[in-house]
Design a protein around this motif. Structure first.
Motif, PDB file in Angstrom:
ATOM      1  N   LEU A 107       0.908  -1.236  -0.121  1.00  0.00           N
ATOM      2  CA  LEU A 107       0.082   0.093  -0.158  1.00  0.00           C
ATOM      3  C   LEU A 107       0.893   1.337  -0.142  1.00  0.00           C
ATOM      4  N   ASN A 108       1.938   1.216   0.942  1.00  0.00           N
ATOM      5  CA  ASN A 108       2.836   2.354   0.912  1.00  0.00           C
ATOM      6  C   ASN A 108       3.591   2.510  -0.331  1.00  0.00           C
ATOM      7  N   ASN A 109       3.805   1.549  -0.975  1.00  0.00           N
ATOM      8  CA  ASN A 109       4.543   1.831  -2.320  1.00  0.00           C
ATOM      9  C   ASN A 109       3.688   2.170  -3.288  1.00  0.00           C
ATOM     10  N   TYR A 110       2.542   1.803  -3.561  1.00  0.00           N
ATOM     11  CA  TYR A 110       1.417   2.252  -4.216  1.00  0.00           C
ATOM     12  C   TYR A 110       1.303   3.626  -4.312  1.00  0.00           C
ATOM     13  N   LEU A 111       0.962   4.210  -2.853  1.00  0.00           N
ATOM     14  CA  LEU A 111       0.800   5.693  -2.442  1.00  0.00           C
ATOM     15  C   LEU A 111       1.995   6.479  -2.770  1.00  0.00           C
ATOM     16  N   MET A 112       3.485   5.747  -2.805  1.00  0.00           N
ATOM     17  CA  MET A 112       4.597   6.805  -3.168  1.00  0.00           C
ATOM     18  C   MET A 112       4.324   7.088  -4.825  1.00  0.00           C
ATOM     19  N   VAL A 113       4.022   5.750  -5.534  1.00  0.00           N
ATOM     20  CA  VAL A 113       4.185   6.201  -6.882  1.00  0.00           C
ATOM     21  C   VAL A 113       2.812   6.975  -7.234  1.00  0.00           C
ATOM     22  N   PHE A 114       1.773   6.832  -6.546  1.00  0.00           N
ATOM     23  CA  PHE A 114       0.560   7.613  -6.778  1.00  0.00           C
ATOM     24  C   PHE A 114       0.945   8.993  -6.581  1.00  0.00           C
ATOM     25  N   GLY A 115       1.533   9.355  -5.522  1.00  0.00           N
ATOM     26  CA  GLY A 115       1.617  10.922  -5.285  1.00  0.00           C
ATOM     27  C   GLY A 115       2.804  11.457  -6.195  1.00  0.00           C
ATOM     28  N   ASN A 116       3.899  10.783  -6.688  1.00  0.00           N
ATOM     29  CA  ASN A 116       5.017  11.531  -7.469  1.00  0.00           C
ATOM     30  C   ASN A 116       5.115  10.948  -8.771  1.00  0.00           C
ATOM     31  N   THR A 117       4.197  10.742  -9.410  1.00  0.00           N
ATOM     32  CA  THR A 117       4.447  10.393 -10.992  1.00  0.00           C
ATOM     33  C   THR A 117       4.066  11.674 -12.012  1.00  0.00           C
ATOM     34  N   GLY A 118       3.638  12.751 -11.222  1.00  0.00           N
ATOM     35  CA  GLY A 118       3.219  13.935 -11.970  1.00  0.00           C
ATOM     36  C   GLY A 118       4.364  15.137 -12.327  1.00  0.00           C
ATOM     37  N   ARG A 119       5.531  14.419 -12.591  1.00  0.00           N
ATOM     38  CA  ARG A 119       6.795  15.287 -13.070  1.00  0.00           C
ATOM     39  C   ARG A 119       6.691  16.069 -13.997  1.00  0.00           C
ATOM     40  N   SER A 120       7.303  17.155 -14.034  1.00  0.00           N
ATOM     41  CA  SER A 120       7.277  18.236 -15.304  1.00  0.00           C
ATOM     42  C   SER A 120       8.190  17.818 -16.577  1.00  0.00           C
ATOM     43  N   PHE A 121       8.066  18.373 -17.364  1.00  0.00           N
ATOM     44  CA  PHE A 121       8.895  18.508 -18.647  1.00  0.00           C
ATOM     45  C   PHE A 121       9.409  19.883 -18.396  1.00  0.00           C
ATOM     46  N   ILE A 122      10.808  20.118 -18.442  1.00  0.00           N
ATOM     47  CA  ILE A 122      11.152  21.455 -18.296  1.00  0.00           C
ATOM     48  C   ILE A 122      11.914  21.698 -19.698  1.00  0.00           C
ATOM     49  N   PRO A 123      11.332  22.360 -20.720  1.00  0.00           N
ATOM     50  CA  PRO A 123      12.211  22.520 -21.992  1.00  0.00           C
ATOM     51  C   PRO A 123      13.388  23.563 -21.737  1.00  0.00           C
ATOM     52  N   LYS A 124      14.539  23.203 -22.655  1.00  0.00           N
ATOM     53  CA  LYS A 124      15.515  24.316 -22.701  1.00  0.00           C
ATOM     54  C   LYS A 124      15.377  25.168 -23.740  1.00  0.00           C
ATOM     55  N   SER A 125      14.972  26.284 -23.363  1.00  0.00           N
ATOM     56  CA  SER A 125      14.451  27.392 -24.293  1.00  0.00           C
ATOM     57  C   SER A 125      15.548  28.566 -24.552  1.00  0.00           C
ATOM     58  N   GLY A 126      16.874  28.137 -23.848  1.00  0.00           N
ATOM     59  CA  GLY A 126      17.984  29.098 -23.912  1.00  0.00           C
ATOM     60  C   GLY A 126      18.272  29.702 -25.249  1.00  0.00           C
ATOM     61  N   VAL A 127      18.528  28.822 -26.122  1.00  0.00           N
ATOM     62  CA  VAL A 127      19.208  28.945 -27.407  1.00  0.00           C
ATOM     63  C   VAL A 127      17.976  29.793 -28.258  1.00  0.00           C
ATOM     64  N   TYR A 128      16.679  29.397 -28.229  1.00  0.00           N
ATOM     65  CA  TYR A 128      15.868  29.942 -29.076  1.00  0.00           C
ATOM     66  C   TYR A 128      15.613  31.455 -28.220  1.00  0.00           C
ATOM     67  N   ASN A 129      15.607  31.420 -26.989  1.00  0.00           N
ATOM     68  CA  ASN A 129      15.484  32.889 -26.597  1.00  0.00           C
ATOM     69  C   ASN A 129      16.589  33.738 -26.902  1.00  0.00           C
ATOM     70  N   LEU A 130      17.704  33.244 -27.189  1.00  0.00           N
ATOM     71  CA  LEU A 130      18.771  34.112 -27.620  1.00  0.00           C
ATOM     72  C   LEU A 130      18.746  34.528 -29.059  1.00  0.00           C
ATOM     73  N   LEU A 131      18.186  33.604 -29.829  1.00  0.00           N
ATOM     74  CA  LEU A 131      18.019  33.794 -31.100  1.00  0.00           C
ATOM     75  C   LEU A 131      16.999  34.965 -31.453  1.00  0.00           C
ATOM     76  N   THR A 132      15.916  34.882 -30.514  1.00  0.00           N
ATOM     77  CA  THR A 132      15.006  35.919 -30.837  1.00  0.00           C
ATOM     78  C   THR A 132      15.053  37.113 -30.446  1.00  0.00           C
ATOM     79  N   SER A 133      16.122  37.241 -29.407  1.00  0.00           N
ATOM     80  CA  SER A 133      16.507  38.600 -28.836  1.00  0.00           C
ATOM     81  C   SER A 133      17.652  39.245 -29.692  1.00  0.00           C
ATOM     82  N   ASN A 134      18.402  38.329 -30.391  1.00  0.00           N
ATOM     83  CA  ASN A 134      19.529  38.921 -31.088  1.00  0.00           C
ATOM     84  C   ASN A 134      19.327  38.805 -32.714  1.00  0.00           C
ATOM     85  N   ASN A 135      18.317  38.878 -33.178  1.00  0.00           N
ATOM     86  CA  ASN A 135      17.618  38.774 -34.537  1.00  0.00           C
ATOM     87  C   ASN A 135      18.614  37.631 -35.178  1.00  0.00           C
TER      88      ASN A 135
END
Length: 249
Positions: A107-135
């Motif tokens: 039960l505790n193993n189930y609840l541990m997975v249950f409460g901790n699988t909503g991990r976020s995807f954090i994109p790497k936008s640095g190169v794109y932001n640099l492009l748009t800010s420097n033409n």
């Protein structure tokens, strides 16, 4: 060289050879124009060569960033699918007897997975932001790549992030508070997920419907966001393919 041409002009004028002088002068002007055009062509060639080199550098940096995002988004999709499978067991209106019959460890193993699988995807936008800010976009000649980049970074990523922030709030506050404060399970995140405080089957059954209600709210949001991630992955992979083709040219 300039003194040489000047002497020729002076000699022609002195000898009253105006016709020849005029022909010579026109020829000299043509030579000067040709020289200027050659110089401009060399300069333009050098600029085009430099622009091509910079464009390739941009493509390589974008490719590295997108390849990293591709790996991360795939892992996030896999986590979300695990989360949806776990949530699916508790969202029916009737109690799931299979869950109620779990021993304390499972039960505790189930609840541990249950409460901790909503991990976020954090994109790497640095190169794109640099492009748009420097033409830097001006150096990208492919209109299709430009269009796909704008759609990915300015629309798809932002649409995902907006909903993901709501899911994150649900997981860590509303759902998390039920698990921590009422069911009594506490999980530590470093260095790996471990159970710091266990719950009991009795506490789980007591707050079952409250937990199930929170799970239903999250399930729809997480399912929608998983589909967003699948579309994002498709866009990333299409861009990777197009950029690799551009680098080969």
């Amino acid at each position: 060289m300039i003194k040489f041409f000047r002497k020729i002009r002076q000699k022609m004028l002195t000898e009253n050879k105006f016709g020849k002088y005029l022909t010579y002068a026109i020829g000299e002007i043509i030579l000067v124009v040709i020289g200027i055009l050659i110089a401009l062509s060399i300069n333009n060639w050098n600029e085009d060569r430099q622009a091509t080199h910079l464009a390739k550098e941009i493509y390589l940096n974008l490719l590295t960033s997108l390849e990293q995002d591709s790996i991360t988004v795939q892992k996030t999709i896999e986590r979300n699918m695990i989360g949806l499978e776990v949530l699916r067991k508790i969202i029916p209106l009737e109690k799931n007897t299979e869950l109620l019959e779990l021993n304390e460890e499972n039960l505790n193993n189930y609840l541990m997975v249950f409460g901790n699988t909503g991990r976020s995807f954090i994109p790497k936008s640095g190169v794109y932001n640099l492009l748009t800010s420097n033409n830097g976009f001006d150096l990208i000649k492919s209109d299709k790549i430009k269009s796909l980049l704008i759609n990915l970074y300015d629309y798809q990523y932002k649409a995902y992030e907006d909903l993901d922030s709501q899911i994150d709030n649900k997981y860590h506050n509303e759902l998390g508070s039920v698990i921590r404060e009422k069911i009594g399970q506490v999980v530590e995140f470093a260095p790996e997920l471990t159970i710091a405080q266990s719950t009991t089957p009795e506490l789980f059954e007591k707050h079952y419907f409250e937990l199930a209600s929170e799970a239903r709210d999250i399930y729809g949001m997480l399912s929608f966001n998983k589909n967003n991630l699948i579309h994002i992955e498709q866009s990333i992979n299409e861009l990777i393919s197009l950029i690799r083709d551009e680098i080969k040219k």
